[in-house]
Design a protein around this motif. Structure first.
Motif, mmCIF file in Angstrom:
data_model
loop_
_atom_site.group_PDB
_atom_site.id
_atom_site.type_symbol
_atom_site.label_atom_id
_atom_site.label_comp_id
_atom_site.label_asym_id
_atom_site.label_seq_id
_atom_site.Cartn_x
_atom_site.Cartn_y
_atom_site.Cartn_z
ATOM 1 N N UNK A 127 0.833 -1.208 0.000
ATOM 2 C CA UNK A 127 0.000 0.000 0.000
ATOM 3 C C UNK A 127 0.865 1.255 0.000
ATOM 4 N N UNK A 128 1.928 1.238 0.825
ATOM 5 C CA UNK A 128 2.837 2.386 0.890
ATOM 6 C C UNK A 128 3.509 2.637 -0.457
ATOM 7 N N UNK A 129 3.918 1.571 -1.113
ATOM 8 C CA UNK A 129 4.582 1.710 -2.410
ATOM 9 C C UNK A 129 3.628 2.259 -3.459
ATOM 10 N N UNK A 130 2.388 1.754 -3.450
ATOM 11 C CA UNK A 130 1.401 2.211 -4.421
ATOM 12 C C UNK A 130 1.053 3.678 -4.219
ATOM 13 N N UNK A 131 1.148 4.151 -2.962
ATOM 14 C CA UNK A 131 0.821 5.549 -2.676
ATOM 15 C C UNK A 131 1.923 6.501 -3.130
ATOM 16 N N UNK A 132 3.081 5.952 -3.483
ATOM 17 C CA UNK A 132 4.177 6.800 -3.949
ATOM 18 C C UNK A 132 5.317 6.925 -2.965
ATOM 19 N N UNK A 133 5.300 6.111 -1.892
ATOM 20 C CA UNK A 133 6.396 6.152 -0.930
ATOM 21 C C UNK A 133 7.604 5.404 -1.477
ATOM 22 N N UNK A 134 8.785 5.817 -1.040
ATOM 23 C CA UNK A 134 10.020 5.281 -1.604
ATOM 24 C C UNK A 134 10.703 4.242 -0.721
ATOM 25 N N UNK A 135 10.342 4.192 0.560
ATOM 26 C CA UNK A 135 10.985 3.268 1.486
ATOM 27 C C UNK A 135 10.042 2.866 2.598
ATOM 28 N N UNK A 136 10.500 1.956 3.445
ATOM 29 C CA UNK A 136 9.648 1.419 4.507
ATOM 30 C C UNK A 136 10.530 1.081 5.698
ATOM 31 N N UNK A 137 10.217 1.654 6.864
ATOM 32 C CA UNK A 137 10.942 1.361 8.103
ATOM 33 C C UNK A 137 9.936 1.077 9.206
ATOM 34 N N UNK A 138 10.246 0.114 10.049
ATOM 35 C CA UNK A 138 9.297 -0.310 11.081
ATOM 36 C C UNK A 138 9.658 0.263 12.442
ATOM 37 N N UNK A 139 8.641 0.349 13.292
ATOM 38 C CA UNK A 139 8.825 0.697 14.694
ATOM 39 C C UNK A 139 8.823 -0.595 15.501
ATOM 40 N N UNK A 140 9.490 -0.653 16.638
ATOM 41 C CA UNK A 140 10.324 0.378 17.256
ATOM 42 C C UNK A 140 11.513 0.748 16.370
ATOM 43 N N UNK A 141 11.884 2.027 16.448
ATOM 44 C CA UNK A 141 12.913 2.561 15.559
ATOM 45 C C UNK A 141 14.286 2.048 15.951
#
Length: 722
Positions: A494-508
């Motif tokens: 979903x994030x990629x389709x929205x135009x986001x370039x990367x993905x990082x999870x929490x806890x940071x």
């Protein structure tokens, strides 16, 4: 005259006997035998007496036309029956169809009608000979199975939603606990405070580890966990794992030994992350269940054999009758183990699943009170030192950046602000998507860290608005990294389709976050790859493609289809007649599609072209893309894969069934789901006149264009219903 009639009487008696045999046979058949005319009433010339049990009417009532069989058929099924008979008459063949009739007592009966069309010497249809079988119980059983399947799917969906919500709700507060305790550990504290904050930090990380185990177990059950093969340094990996547990072992006064046989190579090709996970589980358990003595990790590799890993301890041991149970989910060696040592019993289960996923086997041996030995084998290919990806320290020391942090949890914003400010970055904050859009409209940033789940305006909507603003103002895209507590693949998609370039999870994890920032900005690409990254990659990564598409045949078919359908896009790029906005859109689409098809070189070349602003450099990149496109076509031709090849057998179904399957597909499009099995089945049952429409719909699904798929499906359903 006196005539000898013996032979004639014998013949008559034989005929009577045969007639009696046939009548007995028909009366005892598990169905109703009939012969009827091809008219609208199904006028019965003959029907066996067992029709009484099926319909409540006697045979003579049908043959004397006091009741016609057509009167019993449920009106809604008449069209399908007429179609089946018309097709059988046209080809003078058999037909088989299931439909409903109404019993004399008012009950609905499902029947299977199997019959043949009988013709005369001129090949004209004269009548129908067939048999009717009561299949009501079978139909009801099938319906109960379908209902059970539906309920199971609903339950599975509910479980997945629960896992997603649980992941998000637990990880969000855990992010603050671990992050702030990490900061406090590095702060000046007295001895007692230091000990207390370390305890809090360790407890939070234990909870996070527990959550990861549960999520990994769920992924493994659904077959959603993939093995990624990379070149890695095995000796360095083992040393890191042992070093991680060294302090735990020392606290219990245990010796933690590492023994690597001399014939073990330093470098191998495999999934080092999953291997680390298995060894971490086994060594962690060994230390937990050992009070005195030692824990030893040994690694051996005999020629032409898988690598053997052994984790041996001198702990409490396991009863023989409980050895098999330790690999079952949520089970322990005995009922008191959980109370004494804690844990869920998932560690060994996940280890077994991961080892088997990597093509190996795991074993357990133990003597109660003396210790245990867990051993497993994994077939790893010899790796190359030059291919091992090493992360430079520069990745974690990023240049000063202007960063916009968007999150609805104040603790998360404060934590990220502290971490990023200490690293020398300028940080602006936004509490929801609307604030982020407003701030972005007034200021420029090097990168945006965007939470996905937020009230008022979530990260997906905010990203879409930001991308729209950039297009309106002809601005270069600002990289956006999705920062979320969710770890599900659907959220990444979903994030990629929205135009986001990367993905990082929490806890940071600040190091992982910095690495993702560096990757998105392209700051570490030259350090992570070899001197010529394009040439070092596979043109068509068949191994990766098979994992993504289920089979090499399906993968190559999709590659061929891609080259056929997007040939015009490549020609459009070469004409240079469109403006930058249209070129950027074409490049963006091609990059995503090439990546999904494991076309590594093409994906990287298109990505390079997408970044170019100089006309000459851009033209050179497009030329390389064209050359790569041609080489792909040549390589594909050697594999003898045709773009429209379809080896699946064609299946013919009724118009009603075809509409039903398309309706199921439409419901999946509305939920943004992709079911390859359903798509494949629909391709097989599609009539020739709708083939092009279905191919287009399948392409929309494969490109995750669910909105377009819904539009095309609705149009096709309207045509079929009319």
């Amino acid at each position: 005259f006196i005539t000898d009639l013996t032979e004639q009487k014998a013949l008559q008696q034989s005929l009577i006997e045969k007639e009696r045999q046939y009548r007995t046979l028909m009366n005892n058949m598990p169905g109703v035998v009939f012969r009827c005319l091809l008219d609208e009433h199904w006028s019965m010339l003959f029907i066996s007496p067992s029709v009484y049990e099926l319909t409540g009417y006697r045979a003579e009532e049908f043959t004397e036309q006091r009741i016609t069989f057509a009167e019993l058929i449920v009106k809604e099924d008449e069209a399908a029956i007429s179609l089946a008979i018309d097709q059988a008459v046209a080809s003078t063949s058999q037909y088989s169809i299931e439909y409903r009739i109404r019993h004399r007592n008012g009950n609905i009966i499902w029947v299977l009608d199997q019959a043949s069309i009988v013709t005369n010497s001129k090949n004209d249809a004269r009548w129908v000979d067939g048999v009717l079988v009561d299949i009501t119980k079978r139909y009801e059983y099938e319906q109960s199975l379908k209902q059970a399947k539906y309920e199971a799917e609903v339950a599975a969906q509910a479980k997945q939603s629960f896992m997603a919500n649980m992941s998000h709700e637990i990880r969000t507060p855990m992010n603050a606990i671990i992050g702030f305790s990490d900061i406090l550990i590095d702060s000046p504290l007295n001895k007692d405070q230091q000990k207390q904050i370390i305890t809090v930090n360790n407890a939070a990380r234990s909870l996070l580890h527990l959550l990861n185990d549960i999520l990994d177990s769920a992924k493994l059950e659904k077959g959603k966990l993939e093995i990624q093969n990379v070149h890695f340094n095995l000796q360095e990996l083992l040393d890191n794992i042992v070093s991680t547990f060294w302090l735990d072992a020392k606290r219990k006064d245990l010796k933690l030994n590492l023994k690597i046989a001399g014939n073990v190579n330093p470098f191998y090709l495999g999934d080092d992350t999953r291997l680390r996970q298995v060894l971490t589980n086994l060594i962690g358990n060994a230390i937990k269940f050992t009070e005195r003595g030692h824990v030893t990790l040994s690694v051996t590799h005999n020629p032409n054999q898988p690598i053997l890993f052994k984790v041996q301890d001198t702990g409490i041991g396991i009863k023989k009758d409980r050895l098999n149970a330790i690999f079952k989910p949520f089970e322990q060696a005995d009922g008191t183990t959980t109370r004494r040592f804690g844990g869920t019993g998932l560690g060994t289960t996940i280890s077994k699943q991961l080892v088997e996923l990597m093509g190996g086997k795991i074993y357990a041996q133990s003597t109660l009170g003396q210790g245990s030995c867990f051993s497993f084998t994994v077939a790893l290919e010899k790796g190359e030192k030059s291919q091992v990806q090493t992360i430079s320290k520069n990745v974690f020391n990023l240049p000063p950046l202007k960063i916009l942090v968007v999150d609805d949890i104040e603790q998360n914003i404060e934590l990220l602000t502290i971490m990023l400010s200490q690293a020398g970055h300028q940080v602006r904050k936004a509490n929801n998507g609307f604030e982020a859009i407003e701030i972005f409209n007034q200021h420029r940033f090097d990168i945006i860290l965007m939470d996905i789940h937020m009230p008022k305006c979530d990260g997906i909507s905010a990203t879409a608005s930001i991308r729209s603003l950039e297009q309106q103002k002809q601005l270069e895209q600002t990289p956006i990294i999705a920062l979320t507590a969710s770890v599900l693949q659907q959220d990444k998609l979903t994030a990629k389709q929205a135009g986001m370039n990367g993905f990082a999870t929490k806890p940071v994890d600040i190091n992982q976050l910095n690495y993702e920032i560096a990757r998105v900005l392209g700051l570490a690409i030259s350090q992570l790859e070899t001197a010529d990254p394009i040439d070092s990659k596979l043109r068509i990564d068949l191994a990766k493609g098979e994992k993504m598409w289920g089979s090499t045949e399906k993968h190559l078919k999709e590659v061929a289809l891609f080259l056929t359908q997007h040939q015009n896009s490549m020609q459009t790029l070469a004409t240079n007649k469109l403006n930058y906005k249209h070129h950027a859109q074409i490049l963006h689409n091609l990059k995503g599609l090439a990546g999904n098809l494991a076309l590594n070189n093409l994906s990287d070349l298109v990505a390079q072209a997408e970044k170019q602003r100089d006309t000459t450099s851009y033209a050179q990149c497009i030329l390389k893309c064209h050359q790569e496109w041609q080489q792909l076509a040549d390589e594909l031709s050697h594999l003898r894969i045709a773009p429209q090849e379809n080896k699946l057998q064609k299946v013919t179904v009724s118009n009603t069934e075809f509409i039903h399957q398309l309706t199921l597909l439409l419901s999946q499009a509305k939920r943004a789901e992709l079911d390859d099995t359903l798509l494949s089945y629909i391709e097989r049952i599609t009539p020739e006149q709708h083939k092009n429409a279905i191919l287009s719909i399948c392409e929309q699904f494969n490109e995750f264009e669910f909105d377009n798929a819904k539009i095309e499906l609705n149009a096709l359903l309207t045509t079929l219903n009319n």
